[in-house]
Design a protein around this motif. Structure first.
Motif, PDB file in Angstrom:
ATOM      1  N   TRP A   1     -30.877  83.087  50.342  1.00 56.31           N
ATOM      2  CA  TRP A   1     -29.563  82.495  50.649  1.00 56.31           C
ATOM      3  C   TRP A   1     -28.593  82.701  49.494  1.00 56.31           C
TER       4      TRP A   1
ATOM      5  N   TRP B   1     -25.115  84.903  49.451  1.00 53.39           N
ATOM      6  CA  TRP B   1     -23.851  84.277  49.049  1.00 53.39           C
ATOM      7  C   TRP B   1     -23.184  85.103  47.958  1.00 53.39           C
TER       8      TRP B   1
ATOM      9  N   GLU C   1     -36.793  81.350  50.333  1.00 52.84           N
ATOM     10  CA  GLU C   1     -35.693  81.208  51.295  1.00 52.84           C
ATOM     11  C   GLU C   1     -34.388  80.883  50.575  1.00 52.84           C
ATOM     12  N   THR C   2     -34.464  79.970  49.588  1.00 57.82           N
ATOM     13  CA  THR C   2     -33.271  79.630  48.812  1.00 57.82           C
ATOM     14  C   THR C   2     -32.781  80.842  48.034  1.00 57.82           C
TER      15      THR C   2
END
Length: 310
Positions: free
Chosen positions: A171, A175, A167-168
């Motif tokens: 993200w 970004w 998930e990180t």
């Protein structure tokens, strides 16, 4: 002549004699250079003697080439007095430059907000430097082309190694993609300093808002945004103010927005690379420092447009 401590003492004595400086007035600079032995020659000169051969010699020759070009463009940096690669005075090349009467921002321990005017001055010097294209100055010996690493691959490697969860990773990739929209598709390489960090920003002892860039061994052809990547992120808004000082109104605001995104892309990319490869070529501090600097910057309510970039 030996290559140990006696060699250095003999070399320093020979160089000092050339400038009629007593050997007692030759003292080591307070900050040890990674690439060069650095000594003050009296009150007005500095000598740089490479630590070893190969790349170190090439970097010294590059400094002798780039510094005069940068100075002609209006960049504040000490002038070259002598570059001697004849090996007739001593058996290694050496570089003598003017001495800046001041200290670097890292040694002073000055916070970015306290040194805001100095960082604005750095930004103005970088704006002048980044006007130097190949078309304008031609090919300069020793300058390589810096190609940025792909941060998407870095994120994938961190996820595969279990350093971050999926998930990180997603993200971070999203970004990076948002920031990348602000990066030109085809960036014309310009001359960059390559190591515009606080250790290489020397402020005048009498005028702390006047800053000189020193140590040009990492100069290269590159995306100009890379020159803001070694500044603390908290210093970048001030540097960009100086960088865009010649613009006004809406044009200035738009330029700062674009450059903020481009610079943040490098800060994030290098922070991730430091986690993947502690001690890698972009690392100038402990591996977590870049991420912690970013956290600190955004936690302290940065000015516009920075909040919109996360």
């Amino acid at each position: 002549m030996s290559q140990g401590g006696d060699f250095r003492q003999e070399a320093l004595a020979a160089i000092a004699d050339r400038y009629h400086i007593p050997i007692d007035d030759v003292v080591p600079a307070p900050i040890l250079g990674a690439a060069n032995h650095v000594y003050f020659l009296g009150d007005h000169l500095v000598v740089r003697i490479p630590r070893g051969g190969g790349a170190r010699l090439a970097e010294l020759a590059k400094e002798a080439t780039v510094i005069p070009v940068a100075r002609r463009a209006g960049v504040r940096t000490p002038a070259v007095v002598t570059y001697d690669d004849s090996c007739t005075v001593v058996n290694v090349p050496y570089l003598v430059i003017e001495r800046v009467r001041g200290r670097d921002l890292a040694a002073l321990g000055t916070s970015p907000s306290e040194a805001a005017d100095a960082y604005r001055d750095v930004g103005q010097s970088l704006a002048r430097l980044h006007g130097l294209t190949r078309e304008l100055v031609g090919s300069l010996p020793g300058l390589h082309v810096h190609e940025p690493d792909d941060p998407h691959a870095t994120v994938d490697q961190l996820a595969s190694a279990g350093s971050i969860d999926l998930e990180t990773a997603q993200w971070l990739l999203e970004w990076l993609d948002r920031l990348e929209e602000w990066r030109p598709a085809d960036v014309e390489p310009v001359i960059v300093h390559g190591d515009a960090s606080p250790t290489n920003v020397v402020v005048d002892a009498d005028s702390p808002d006047v800053a000189s860039l020193v140590d040009w061994g990492d100069a290269a052809w590159a995306d100009p945004a890379v020159d803001f990547a070694k500044l603390p992120l908290r210093a970048v808004p001030f540097a960009l103010e100086g960088y865009a000082a010649a613009l006004s109104g809406r044009e200035r605001r738009e330029a700062i927005h674009e450059w903020s995104a481009r610079v943040l892309w490098y800060h994030l990319s290098w922070a991730l690379a430091a986690l993947r490869q502690p001690g890698g070529h972009n690392r100038t501090s402990p591996s977590a420092d870049r991420l912690l600097e970013m956290l600190r910057f955004f936690a302290e309510s940065p000015p516009s447009p920075w909040p919109s970039l996360v």
